[in-house]
Design a protein around this motif. Structure first.
Motif, PDB file in Angstrom:
ATOM      1  N   ALA A 101      21.932  23.810   4.437  1.00 53.46           N
ATOM      2  CA  ALA A 101      20.842  23.379   5.323  1.00 53.46           C
ATOM      3  C   ALA A 101      20.502  24.478   6.325  1.00 53.46           C
ATOM      4  N   GLN A 102      19.222  24.736   6.467  1.00 53.08           N
ATOM      5  CA  GLN A 102      18.759  25.833   7.321  1.00 53.08           C
ATOM      6  C   GLN A 102      18.061  25.289   8.566  1.00 53.08           C
ATOM      7  N   PRO A 103      18.432  25.749   9.749  1.00 53.18           N
ATOM      8  CA  PRO A 103      17.684  25.378  10.950  1.00 53.18           C
ATOM      9  C   PRO A 103      16.262  25.931  10.893  1.00 53.18           C
ATOM     10  N   VAL A 104      15.364  25.293  11.636  1.00 54.85           N
ATOM     11  CA  VAL A 104      13.979  25.740  11.716  1.00 54.85           C
ATOM     12  C   VAL A 104      13.680  26.134  13.159  1.00 54.85           C
ATOM     13  N   PRO A 105      13.303  27.381  13.412  1.00 55.00           N
ATOM     14  CA  PRO A 105      13.009  27.805  14.790  1.00 55.00           C
ATOM     15  C   PRO A 105      11.966  26.896  15.436  1.00 55.00           C
ATOM     16  N   GLY A 106      12.260  26.448  16.649  1.00 52.98           N
ATOM     17  CA  GLY A 106      11.322  25.616  17.388  1.00 52.98           C
ATOM     18  C   GLY A 106      11.394  24.142  17.053  1.00 52.98           C
ATOM     19  N   ILE A 107      12.258  23.758  16.113  1.00 52.61           N
ATOM     20  CA  ILE A 107      12.376  22.362  15.686  1.00 52.61           C
ATOM     21  C   ILE A 107      13.814  21.895  15.878  1.00 52.61           C
ATOM     22  N   GLN A 108      13.985  20.738  16.507  1.00 53.36           N
ATOM     23  CA  GLN A 108      15.316  20.125  16.571  1.00 53.36           C
ATOM     24  C   GLN A 108      15.499  19.313  15.295  1.00 53.36           C
ATOM     25  N   VAL A 109      16.296  19.849  14.373  1.00 55.47           N
ATOM     26  CA  VAL A 109      16.493  19.216  13.076  1.00 55.47           C
ATOM     27  C   VAL A 109      17.639  18.217  13.193  1.00 55.47           C
ATOM     28  N   LEU A 110      17.324  16.962  12.899  1.00 54.34           N
ATOM     29  CA  LEU A 110      18.302  15.883  13.081  1.00 54.34           C
ATOM     30  C   LEU A 110      18.658  15.248  11.738  1.00 54.34           C
ATOM     31  N   TYR A 111      19.932  14.906  11.612  1.00 51.77           N
ATOM     32  CA  TYR A 111      20.424  14.178  10.444  1.00 51.77           C
ATOM     33  C   TYR A 111      21.000  12.849  10.957  1.00 51.77           C
ATOM     34  N   THR A 112      20.349  11.766  10.633  1.00 56.61           N
ATOM     35  CA  THR A 112      20.813  10.447  11.036  1.00 56.61           C
ATOM     36  C   THR A 112      21.527   9.804   9.858  1.00 56.61           C
ATOM     37  N   THR A 169      23.772  10.222  14.833  1.00 55.48           N
ATOM     38  CA  THR A 169      22.791  11.296  14.681  1.00 55.48           C
ATOM     39  C   THR A 169      23.433  12.633  15.013  1.00 55.48           C
ATOM     40  N   PHE A 170      23.246  13.584  14.108  1.00 53.16           N
ATOM     41  CA  PHE A 170      23.780  14.934  14.261  1.00 53.16           C
ATOM     42  C   PHE A 170      22.621  15.920  14.308  1.00 53.16           C
ATOM     43  N   GLU A 171      22.800  16.989  15.053  1.00 50.06           N
ATOM     44  CA  GLU A 171      21.811  18.058  15.085  1.00 50.06           C
ATOM     45  C   GLU A 171      22.299  19.226  14.240  1.00 50.06           C
ATOM     46  N   LEU A 172      21.396  19.794  13.434  1.00 48.19           N
ATOM     47  CA  LEU A 172      21.713  20.988  12.651  1.00 48.19           C
ATOM     48  C   LEU A 172      21.608  22.192  13.587  1.00 48.19           C
ATOM     49  N   VAL A 173      22.731  22.824  13.872  1.00 46.58           N
ATOM     50  CA  VAL A 173      22.759  23.918  14.851  1.00 46.58           C
ATOM     51  C   VAL A 173      22.957  25.282  14.213  1.00 46.58           C
ATOM     52  N   GLY A 174      23.286  25.322  12.962  1.00 45.17           N
ATOM     53  CA  GLY A 174      23.480  26.570  12.223  1.00 45.17           C
ATOM     54  C   GLY A 174      23.402  26.258  10.749  1.00 45.17           C
ATOM     55  N   VAL A 175      23.516  27.263   9.911  1.00 42.45           N
ATOM     56  CA  VAL A 175      23.455  27.028   8.470  1.00 42.45           C
ATOM     57  C   VAL A 175      24.648  26.152   8.073  1.00 42.45           C
ATOM     58  N   GLY A 176      24.357  24.909   7.708  1.00 39.49           N
ATOM     59  CA  GLY A 176      25.416  23.982   7.317  1.00 39.49           C
ATOM     60  C   GLY A 176      26.328  23.560   8.453  1.00 39.49           C
ATOM     61  N   GLU A 177      25.892  23.745   9.706  1.00 42.73           N
ATOM     62  CA  GLU A 177      26.716  23.381  10.867  1.00 42.73           C
ATOM     63  C   GLU A 177      26.021  22.265  11.643  1.00 42.73           C
ATOM     64  N   PHE A 178      26.805  21.236  12.001  1.00 43.40           N
ATOM     65  CA  PHE A 178      26.246  20.048  12.640  1.00 43.40           C
ATOM     66  C   PHE A 178      27.012  19.714  13.917  1.00 43.40           C
ATOM     67  N   GLU A 179      26.290  19.171  14.895  1.00 43.63           N
ATOM     68  CA  GLU A 179      26.905  18.676  16.124  1.00 43.63           C
ATOM     69  C   GLU A 179      26.430  17.251  16.368  1.00 43.63           C
ATOM     70  N   LEU A 180      27.374  16.392  16.733  1.00 45.05           N
ATOM     71  CA  LEU A 180      27.044  15.015  17.042  1.00 45.05           C
ATOM     72  C   LEU A 180      26.210  14.974  18.327  1.00 45.05           C
ATOM     73  N   ILE A 181      25.065  14.296  18.256  1.00 47.13           N
ATOM     74  CA  ILE A 181      24.212  14.202  19.442  1.00 47.13           C
ATOM     75  C   ILE A 181      24.870  13.330  20.505  1.00 47.13           C
ATOM     76  N   GLU A 182      25.168  12.108  20.128  1.00 46.18           N
ATOM     77  CA  GLU A 182      25.840  11.187  21.043  1.00 46.18           C
ATOM     78  C   GLU A 182      26.358  10.039  20.211  1.00 46.18           C
ATOM     79  N   SER A 183      27.634   9.734  20.360  1.00 40.55           N
ATOM     80  CA  SER A 183      28.239   8.679  19.562  1.00 40.55           C
ATOM     81  C   SER A 183      27.702   7.330  20.006  1.00 40.55           C
ATOM     82  N   ASN A 184      27.319   6.518  18.993  1.00 39.53           N
ATOM     83  CA  ASN A 184      26.843   5.158  19.288  1.00 39.53           C
ATOM     84  C   ASN A 184      28.013   4.242  19.651  1.00 39.53           C
TER      85      ASN A 184
END
Length: 625
Positions: A583-594, A610-625
């Protein structure tokens, strides 16, 4: 066109959905303009858009611009079926459409595009039968001449020539780089009568035995001109623009009057000629053959009919070989005519042209049929394909009807003349003993802006032939595009509803390092709690064995539940980084995986993260439900 608008804040007076016809588009654009004027065109507005026929045609035309055979084949498939395939970079193609359709919306606006998709390539689908379309060989005048002098002179085969023996020989000589399994369509001209039946009555014959015999040499430019010549036993009218080098010339050779007033049959000119040092000179241009029924005495003011570009065959232009060809003189019968041979040379080229014999025959000129046949290279020889596939010929189109709106009118199909309206019945005739499930490929010409070959597979089902349809395997997909301030770009945000295969990804990852935590079926694990069989996360405390996972020993229930939840979130990250490693990030876009998933704590439940794509194949949890 189908589109709607959605606002993140409560807006009134806006339609939830608009369905507008694609042609014309004025009402649709007026509605977009109204929305933009009343509610703004920046962050907060989302347009829902469903692709229509014209959009698929736009994608197809973009592919055709690449001018490759494979892209053209793909373009035809997309336009015919209104569906994209895995061959297409949808994000690039759709962003171009979005930017064209919604230029007034600015940074922060979004467009969700829904389209039909086949999640396989054409090759994987076997959809295009491209092996029948990639290679064609059309016989040349030299090929006909290699079979017989009559064939070479006529520029076609008659019924006495065994084409099945001749075509493999020609292909073997002309196609030198064929690989085993390569398929070529071979195109040639044919008449269903013998050459001997074609000869009409000769009414004029000129061989320039001793002089130009009344033919007038007219020089407009240059010192060189038409003259009588002889070599050995051959005599001819001759011209060359070479004099110490190529020099400019414009010269005419005009015949005396030839009386055809008593003839009512078609007139055919049979020409024997020699051409060498041709260079860039072309028949119909610098080398031309013409006739007129109204000679004024001045070649410049006479209205001529040019037939030089219509000869049945042409000399190679680089030797002294005698070449014979023929051409019809349309509407010459019933008139007194003059023939003319026009020659032009420049400082770049100066051909040597010798007209050895001129003959006029009267009689019905043969109407040839264009024949297409399929041949496959076996590795050592060429073999005709006589089963499973057929290439339509000109006579086949004519059999479907030759009136306007019928295939025989232009020898092709089109969007308004569908092959499915004709080919099923044609196959009933061609394959009278077809069995249930039989498949047959028909190759035909199709007009869509230009004419190209297409190949469609038909299947015999319930007593009828039907073309293969891909509607049953296509899906409807929606992609989002966001405006970054520099136009709309693809926003690859994803909403996932975990399937059994998704849970199994996590199980398989645990198996690599903690195989003791898997069940006996290897479909569930107790580290993250993923279970592919039940398609959920087991979040029960008592499902963790403290002997296998001592970190649970001594924990209170709430502490154990917190650890289970922590590991569940880690498991989701494992799932995402494994499945979407590219998965590739897109400049200027917050790419989210729910990620939507199921849980079991004695009762069934659901949750999402919901996780944010922050790098190639790298994800960070936005906020735990």
């Amino acid at each position: 066109m189908k589109f709607s608008t959605i606002f993140n804040t409560l807006l009134t007076g806006i339609f939830a959905m608009l369905i507008i016809s694609c042609d014309p588009l004025e009402d649709a654009y007026d509605e977009i303009d109204q929305i933009a004027e009343e509610n703004g065109v920046d962050a907060g507005v989302t347009i829902e858009y469903t692709m229509v026929d014209a959009d698929y045609a736009t994608v197809a035309n973009s592919l055709r611009a690449n001018a490759t055979a494979s892209d053209s084949t793909l373009a035809n498939f997309i336009e015919d079926n209104n569906v994209l395939t895995a061959d297409v970079d949808a994000s690039t193609q759709l962003s171009a459409i979005v930017n064209e359709e919604f230029p007034q919306f600015q940074k922060g606006a979004a467009v969700q595009v829904t389209y039909n998709l086949l999640e396989s390539t054409l090759e994987e689908l076997g959809a295009t039968n491209s092996e029948y379309l990639e290679n064609n060989y059309t016989l040349s005048s030299e090929d006909y001449a290699s079979v017989s002098s009559q064939a070479g002179s006529a520029g076609f085969f008659d019924r006495n020539i065994d084409v099945s023996n001749e075509l493999p020989v020609i292909l073997n000589d002309q196609v030198r780089d064929a690989q085993e399994g390569d398929i070529y369509s071979v195109t040639y001209e044919f008449v269903d009568i013998a050459y001997s039946e074609l000869s009409g009555e000769t009414i004029y014959n000129e061989g320039f035995a001793t002089t130009l015999n009344g033919y007038e040499s007219i020089s407009l430019v240059g010192d060189q001109e038409w003259a009588w010549g002889t070599f050995g036993e051959d005599t001819y009218a001759r011209i060359s623009g070479f004099s110490g080098g190529a020099v400019p010339n414009q010269d005419w050779l005009v015949s005396p009057e030839i009386d055809l007033s008593g003839e009512d049959g078609d007139i055919t000119l049979l020409l024997s000629q020699i051409l060498n040092f041709q260079g860039a000179a072309e028949f119909g241009q610098e080398l031309d053959i013409l006739f007129t029924t109204d000679y004024t005495g001045d070649v410049a003011t006479t209205e001529w009919v040019s037939v030089g570009a219509n000869l049945s065959s042409y000399p190679s232009g680089d030797n002294y070989d005698l070449h014979e060809s023929e051409v019809a003189l349309p509407n010459a019968q019933g008139n007194t005519i003059r023939l003319a041979f026009y020659y032009e040379s420049t400082t770049d080229f100066a051909a040597l042209w010798e007209v050895v014999n001129i003959r006029l025959d009267v009689g019905a000129a043969p109407e040839t049929s264009e024949i297409n046949e399929l041949y496959e290279f076996t590795g050592t020889s060429w073999s005709a394909i006589n089963e499973g596939a057929y290439y339509l010929n000109s006579d086949d189109y004519d059999s479907f009807g030759e009136q306007s709106g019928q295939p025989g009118a232009f020898d092709n199909f089109s969007s308004s003349v569908s092959p499915d309206d004709y080919l099923p019945r044609f196959l009933e005739y061609l394959m009278p003993y077809a069995q249930e499930g039989d498949e047959f490929v028909v190759v035909y010409d199709y007009f869509s802006g230009s004419t190209s070959a297409r190949a469609t597979t038909y299947v015999y089902t319930n007593g009828t032939w039907n073309s293969i349809s891909f509607e049953d395997v296509q899906i409807e997909k929606t992609d989002q595009f966001k405006n970054t301030g520099n136009g709309f770009v693809f926003d690859p945000s994803v909403e996932i509803f975990m399937s059994s295969a998704d849970y199994q990804i996590i199980v398989d990852e645990v198996a690599k390092t903690r195989p003791e935590l898997l069940n006996s079926f290897e479909t569930a694990e107790d580290y993250y709690g993923a279970d592919a069989f039940f398609e959920n996360f087991d979040i029960r405390v008592d499902s963790r064995d403290p002997e296998l996972q001592p970190e649970y020993a001594g924990l209170s229930k709430s502490e154990a539940e917190a650890l289970i939840q922590e590991r569940l979130l880690e498991g989701l990250d494992v799932f995402l980084t494994t499945k979407y490693a590219d998965a590739q990030p897109v400049p200027g876009i917050q790419v989210l995986y729910t990620v939507n998933y199921a849980t079991y704590d004695g009762n069934d439940g659901t949750d999402s993260q919901t996780f944010e794509l922050v790098g190639v194949g790298e994800f960070e949890l936005i906020e735990s439900n």
